[in-house]
Scaffold this active site. Structure first.
Site, PDB file in Angstrom:
ATOM      1  N   ASP A 103      -0.206  -3.858  11.496  1.00  0.00           N
ATOM      2  CA  ASP A 103       0.217  -4.688  10.358  1.00  0.00           C
ATOM      3  C   ASP A 103      -0.088  -4.062   9.003  1.00  0.00           C
ATOM      4  O   ASP A 103       0.344  -4.589   7.975  1.00  0.00           O
ATOM      5  CB  ASP A 103      -0.480  -6.060  10.450  1.00  0.00           C
ATOM      6  CG  ASP A 103      -0.002  -6.826  11.667  1.00  0.00           C
ATOM      7  OD1 ASP A 103      -0.828  -7.187  12.514  1.00  0.00           O
ATOM      8  OD2 ASP A 103       1.227  -7.010  11.795  1.00  0.00           O
ATOM      9  N   HIS A 151      -9.121  -4.222  15.371  1.00  0.00           N
ATOM     10  CA  HIS A 151      -8.309  -4.604  16.530  1.00  0.00           C
ATOM     11  C   HIS A 151      -9.242  -4.856  17.713  1.00  0.00           C
ATOM     12  O   HIS A 151     -10.251  -4.187  17.873  1.00  0.00           O
ATOM     13  CB  HIS A 151      -7.314  -3.485  16.896  1.00  0.00           C
ATOM     14  CG  HIS A 151      -6.195  -3.962  17.752  1.00  0.00           C
ATOM     15  ND1 HIS A 151      -6.307  -4.076  19.107  1.00  0.00           N
ATOM     16  CD2 HIS A 151      -4.960  -4.391  17.434  1.00  0.00           C
ATOM     17  CE1 HIS A 151      -5.171  -4.539  19.594  1.00  0.00           C
ATOM     18  NE2 HIS A 151      -4.337  -4.748  18.611  1.00  0.00           N
TER      19      HIS A 151
HETATM   20  C1  SDX Z   1      -2.327  -7.952  15.784  1.00  0.00           C
HETATM   21  O1  SDX Z   1      -4.186  -8.276  20.350  1.00  0.00           O
HETATM   22  C2  SDX Z   1      -3.202  -7.560  19.927  1.00  0.00           C
HETATM   23  O2  SDX Z   1      -2.746  -6.667  20.578  1.00  0.00           O
HETATM   24  C3  SDX Z   1      -2.648  -7.968  18.571  1.00  0.00           C
HETATM   25  C4  SDX Z   1      -1.560  -7.082  17.991  1.00  0.00           C
HETATM   26  C5  SDX Z   1      -0.285  -7.147  18.814  1.00  0.00           C
HETATM   27  O3  SDX Z   1       0.518  -6.209  18.732  1.00  0.00           O
HETATM   28  O4  SDX Z   1      -0.065  -8.219  19.459  1.00  0.00           O
HETATM   29  O5  SDX Z   1      -2.004  -5.732  17.920  1.00  0.00           O
HETATM   30  C6  SDX Z   1      -1.154  -7.537  16.589  1.00  0.00           C
HETATM   31  O6  SDX Z   1      -2.663  -9.109  15.801  1.00  0.00           O
HETATM   32  C7  SDX Z   1      -3.114  -6.903  15.032  1.00  0.00           C
HETATM   33  C8  SDX Z   1      -4.348  -7.505  14.281  1.00  0.00           C
HETATM   34  C9  SDX Z   1      -3.853  -8.129  12.968  1.00  0.00           C
HETATM   35  N1  SDX Z   1      -4.946  -8.860  12.334  1.00  0.00           N
HETATM   36  C10 SDX Z   1      -5.537  -8.417  11.197  1.00  0.00           C
HETATM   37  O7  SDX Z   1      -5.286  -7.336  10.663  1.00  0.00           O
HETATM   38  C11 SDX Z   1      -6.564  -9.380  10.599  1.00  0.00           C
HETATM   39  C12 SDX Z   1      -7.842  -8.620  10.268  1.00  0.00           C
HETATM   40  N2  SDX Z   1      -8.487  -8.173  11.531  1.00  0.00           N
HETATM   41  C13 SDX Z   1      -9.517  -9.016  12.066  1.00  0.00           C
HETATM   42  O8  SDX Z   1      -9.382 -10.377  11.878  1.00  0.00           O
HETATM   43  C14 SDX Z   1     -10.020  -8.533  13.424  1.00  0.00           C
HETATM   44  O9  SDX Z   1     -10.171  -7.171  13.350  1.00  0.00           O
HETATM   45  C15 SDX Z   1      -9.227  -8.869  14.680  1.00  0.00           C
HETATM   46  C16 SDX Z   1      -8.996 -10.329  14.798  1.00  0.00           C
HETATM   47  C17 SDX Z   1      -7.929  -8.148  14.683  1.00  0.00           C
HETATM   48  C18 SDX Z   1     -10.041  -8.404  15.869  1.00  0.00           C
HETATM   49  O10 SDX Z   1     -11.196  -9.151  15.890  1.00  0.00           O
HETATM   50  P1  SDX Z   1     -12.283  -8.983  17.068  1.00  0.00           P
HETATM   51  O11 SDX Z   1     -11.836  -8.020  18.088  1.00  0.00           O
HETATM   52  O12 SDX Z   1     -12.668 -10.337  17.525  1.00  0.00           O
HETATM   53  O13 SDX Z   1     -13.430  -8.253  16.340  1.00  0.00           O
HETATM   54  P2  SDX Z   1     -14.601  -8.983  15.626  1.00  0.00           P
HETATM   55  O14 SDX Z   1     -14.063 -10.090  14.770  1.00  0.00           O
HETATM   56  O15 SDX Z   1     -15.628  -9.296  16.635  1.00  0.00           O
HETATM   57  O16 SDX Z   1     -15.110  -7.837  14.626  1.00  0.00           O
HETATM   58  C19 SDX Z   1     -16.238  -7.046  14.921  1.00  0.00           C
HETATM   59  C20 SDX Z   1     -16.916  -6.841  13.574  1.00  0.00           C
HETATM   60  C21 SDX Z   1     -17.356  -8.137  12.892  1.00  0.00           C
HETATM   61  O17 SDX Z   1     -18.429  -7.821  12.031  1.00  0.00           O
HETATM   62  P3  SDX Z   1     -19.964  -8.165  12.526  1.00  0.00           P
HETATM   63  O18 SDX Z   1     -19.984  -9.642  12.876  1.00  0.00           O
HETATM   64  O19 SDX Z   1     -20.203  -7.273  13.727  1.00  0.00           O
HETATM   65  O20 SDX Z   1     -20.832  -7.834  11.337  1.00  0.00           O
HETATM   66  O21 SDX Z   1     -15.997  -6.226  12.642  1.00  0.00           O
HETATM   67  C22 SDX Z   1     -15.775  -7.116  11.563  1.00  0.00           C
HETATM   68  C23 SDX Z   1     -16.182  -8.490  12.021  1.00  0.00           C
HETATM   69  O22 SDX Z   1     -16.577  -9.295  10.904  1.00  0.00           O
HETATM   70  N3  SDX Z   1     -14.347  -7.064  11.256  1.00  0.00           N
HETATM   71  C24 SDX Z   1     -13.846  -6.969  10.047  1.00  0.00           C
HETATM   72  C25 SDX Z   1     -12.456  -6.886  10.222  1.00  0.00           C
HETATM   73  N4  SDX Z   1     -12.165  -6.941  11.519  1.00  0.00           N
HETATM   74  C26 SDX Z   1     -13.352  -7.050  12.162  1.00  0.00           C
HETATM   75  N5  SDX Z   1     -14.448  -6.941   8.836  1.00  0.00           N
HETATM   76  C27 SDX Z   1     -13.605  -6.838   7.785  1.00  0.00           C
HETATM   77  N6  SDX Z   1     -12.271  -6.744   7.866  1.00  0.00           N
HETATM   78  C28 SDX Z   1     -11.661  -6.769   9.063  1.00  0.00           C
HETATM   79  N7  SDX Z   1     -10.332  -6.703   9.157  1.00  0.00           N
END
Ligand code: SDX
Length: 431
Positions: free
Chosen positions: A366, A308
């Site tokens: 989720d 998140h």
């Molecule tokens: C919702 O914003 C809100 O409030 C949203 C929400 C709401 O109520 O409106 O809470 C609802 O959208 C919840 C999120 C649902 N999405 C998912 O579950 C999809 C999986 N999650 C990711 O796509 C991700 O965690 C995000 C999009 C939710 C957040 O992404 P960020 O904040 O941009 O974080 P990031 O992508 O910069 O991640 C940091 C690191 C990265 O690795 P490195 O490049 O540092 O090596 O963590 C990794 C990312 O690759 N990472 C994950 C991951 N989420 C982040 N790796 C594997 N699986 C994941 N789910």
């Protein structure tokens, strides 16, 4: 109270300016960067708004490190335990919990707006039966602008209130119509003698051929999920609604843009993606192989329902939903739920894995919600639609807060341009 100040010095020119910090009622200070362009001719650069506040708001507050979520100051845990989705909708929109009379009037008003214009039903026939319901939802919500654009002065508070009641009332009806179209079943009209979630279930699962029996346990579980999904600060879809609304467009068009943004798998589309992921993993012994794929950057596989932007510890909503899963599944006689057991095992393994621990990745709202939706009988393709029904309350509250702000400006971000500088046209013969 003396505000916190920051001094910025341009080391090349020696020019200095003082930036004021604005203090919130709770949470981090924000720096007013307006003087930067005027004093230094520079803008800030923050792709994805990782560290940028886009607006001032009084609606919802999240503390990502402490796992705190407040709707108008009330902890979501207390609202989940004691309130209802309509009462929470009232709270988000009006800013205070309603009195008994106010709640009764609000509920009555919502009931009077549950039907949709009969000609709207013809829109669904334009979709194939297998059209994704989020595509149908965003299209039909946008089409509502065609019914009300000439009776909606967005600067008239009463017009804004009628819009708010209309869209909250109609989202379940519009959503149910999309579901019925997918099933090839006749549309079931709303029933104003039922509460919000019982009516939603009646329109989803009822058929004209026989009376529909409401399951109060399922209706209560659904109401809890709607409360937990109702609002969440400036998330992507709410920010989309604000940006679209800032142009003065019809609010139905702004809400439709929020539906479109919510559909993304990184946002509200994740709940559907989690079930797809769990079914793809299949059994607990396949978890290590799946997590290896997640860690392989070349594979682009994400652990859906994890991570998140704000919560860098537990998401309080995920905790409540996980606890509710046990109870709802038992009450619905579905305690033996392999997908839920797999999700619990997946969470347990991931939370001990350095990759997720080091990146502060925890289950978000989720991760478990789909388990309950499915136990209630809602199909996977409708999970994000359920999210949209709930988040409509938040979208409306934020839209109203923005439009009512006399200082509202059209949203228009700047950019870091790294493209070609000025060059002259070259005739094709000379290329
Ligand atoms: C919702 O914003 C809100 O409030 C949203 C929400 C709401 O109520 O409106 O809470 C609802 O959208 C919840 C999120 C649902 N999405 C998912 O579950 C999809 C999986 N999650 C990711 O796509 C991700 O965690 C995000 C999009 C939710 C957040 O992404 P960020 O904040 O941009 O974080 P990031 O992508 O910069 O991640 C940091 C690191 C990265 O690795 P490195 O490049 O540092 O090596 O963590 C990794 C990312 O690759 N990472 C994950 C991951 N989420 C982040 N790796 C594997 N699986 C994941 N789910």
């Amino acid at each position: 109270m003396a505000t916190r100040q920051f001094t910025l010095t341009d080391n090349s020119s020696g020019k200095t300016s003082t930036l004021e910090a604005l203090s919130p009622s709770v949470g981090p200070d924000v720096i007013n960067i307006a003087p930067l362009a005027k004093d230094h001719g520079v803008y800030t650069f923050d792709p994805g708004f990782m560290s940028t506040a886009s607006c001032e708001s009084k609606i919802t507050y999240i503390d990502g490190d402490k796992g705190v979520l407040l709707y108008r100051g009330y902890p979501v845990e207390q609202l989940a335990a004691k309130s209802s989705f309509l009462e929470v909708s009232y709270l988000l929109i009006y800013g205070e919990l309603p009195t008994q009379t106010q709640l009764e009037e609000f509920t009555r008003s919502i009931g009077r707006h549950t039907m949709i214009n009969e000609s709207l039903l013809r829109f669904y026939n334009g979709f194939h039966y297998d059209a994704h319901p989020m595509a149908q939802l965003s299209a039909v919500v946008a089409s509502m602008a065609g019914f009300y654009h000439d009776s909606l002065d967005i600067y008239n508070p009463r017009h804004r209130e009628i819009f708010a009641h209309r869209i909250i009332a109609k989202m379940p009806t519009i959503s149910a119509a999309a579901y019925k179209h997918m099933l090839g079943q006749p549309f079931v009209y709303p029933r104003n003698d039922l509460d919000y979630c019982s009516n939603l279930m009646s329109m989803f699962f009822g058929v004209p051929a026989e009376p529909f029996e409401i399951d109060p346990i399922a209706a209560r579980a659904l109401d809890l999920l709607l409360i937990l999904h109702a609002d969440h600060e400036q998330n992507a879809s709410t920010s989309t609604v604000r940006l679209a609304g800032s142009t003065g467009t019809n609010p139905y068009s702004a809400i439709s843009s929020g539906v479109a943004a919510l559909w993304g798998p990184s946002h509200g589309g994740a709940n559907e993606a989690v079930l797809q992921m769990l079914e793809e993993i299949g059994t607990a012994d396949a978890i290590p192989k799946f997590l290896a794929r997640v860690k392989d950057k070349q594979d682009h596989t994400k652990l859906m329902g994890f991570g998140h932007r704000v919560y860098k510890h537990f998401d309080p909503r995920a905790q409540i939903i996980r606890e509710t899963c046990h109870q709802v599944l038992a009450n619905l006689g579905r305690s033996d739920n392999p997908l839920f057991e797999l999700a619990l095992r997946l969470e347990e393994i991931a939370l001990k894995d350095e990759y997720f621990v080091s990146r502060r990745l925890y289950p978000n709202v989720d991760f478990y919600s789909g388990i309950i939706y499915r136990a209630i009988g809602i199909p996977q393709s409708m999970f994000t639609v359920m999210f949209a029904i709930a988040r409509t309350a938040g979208w409306v509250a934020h839209w109203q807060e923005m439009i009512a702000d006399p200082g509202m400006k059209i949203g228009r971000p700047r950019q870091l341009y790294t493209g070609a500088t000025t060059r002259n046209y070259v005739d094709i013969a000379a290329r």
